[in-house]
Write a protein that holds these residues in place. Sequence first.
Motif, mmCIF file in Angstrom:
data_model
loop_
_atom_site.group_PDB
_atom_site.id
_atom_site.type_symbol
_atom_site.label_atom_id
_atom_site.label_comp_id
_atom_site.label_asym_id
_atom_site.label_seq_id
_atom_site.Cartn_x
_atom_site.Cartn_y
_atom_site.Cartn_z
ATOM 1 N N PRO A 1 -8.005 -66.785 35.428
ATOM 2 C CA PRO A 1 -7.809 -68.348 36.008
ATOM 3 C C PRO A 1 -8.759 -68.852 36.664
ATOM 4 N N PRO B 1 -0.584 -72.673 37.227
ATOM 5 C CA PRO B 1 -0.093 -72.106 38.951
ATOM 6 C C PRO B 1 0.703 -72.871 40.191
ATOM 7 N N ALA C 1 -4.926 -68.685 41.754
ATOM 8 C CA ALA C 1 -6.062 -68.366 41.012
ATOM 9 C C ALA C 1 -6.522 -67.524 41.517
#
Length: 336
Positions: free
Chosen positions: A287, A129, A65
Amino acid sequence: MPDIFDQIEWSVRKIFGEGPVCVHVGNVDECEIKRHPTYPKFRAEAVRAGVRSAPSSRLWESMIARGRLCDMDGDYTWRLVILDCIVPCFRTLSASISRDFRVEREEVRSAMTATALEVWADTVMGVPPRHVRDRMVKAAFDVAFRRGRAAVSEHSTDDIDLFFQPEVSAQGSVLRALSIINVDDIRDADVAEKIRGERFGALLQTWDCFDAVRGFHDELRSGRRTGSISQVVKQRLTRSWISNPNLYYYASDFYPSYIGLQEAAGVMGITESAARRLIKEGELPFPVARVGRSYKVSVKALMHFMRMPDAIVHVDDVENGAFHAGGGAGRPRGLG
């Protein structure tokens, strides 16, 4: 002779030195978690976590992220960190491929790095992720074996040169505003700059929050706070009639760097549970940073998604715009 793995490692060490590293929000002073490791300790834990199980590692989720957030700002620091924490598992395989297939080790390592970067770019959307690290590793392993079997050059290191290039200003992509008048069509840069600032001030006045802006401006004037505008950009923007060239700032500087997921979801017009579901499925359009069991959303990333212009403005223009939007009550400071 140093290869690409060595260059990555040295570059990261040069960036972080002996200071603490924050993977959550990027700034140790702004992070809610107050204990942060130095980079060598951080890297050792990341390497161990990746080998054990990257998909279940909160550390790797946060790293991915952070890398995505930095990419949005044109900062490749955390992308470089991610590569540096993957490289240890690349070293042994690349040495074996080089020995067993009689291929130049440097060529294999360059191919593995370039392939890992391609996967990084391809997994921006639609891939949670927690799966990114393993996909990068698998693709790099596959290309190493292909390189060994073919014994020909199929990849180059062109994709990694961006890590070692001077930083390029992003002002061309952020100096935009939405209005009846298209500021980008104005040929006089000084006039366009003035209009951007006045529109921002008028908007804040309309939202009835200009008192907070005055406090922010007071801190800028007193030197207790500085905007994030670089000196190079300031020199390009300086006008003869402004009060002080050091009083430029990005519109996003006025806001907190991060907000909670609930607040961000409200801005997006969805529920927090819907936002969490999107994060889990890897479908959130920007993100987020994981801090413990909660999530933090970068305001810059949210502004980008909402198409809110992060314009460079000057306090004089902002206060002038608020002055007019407020019906001319009081004289805006900084204008004489």
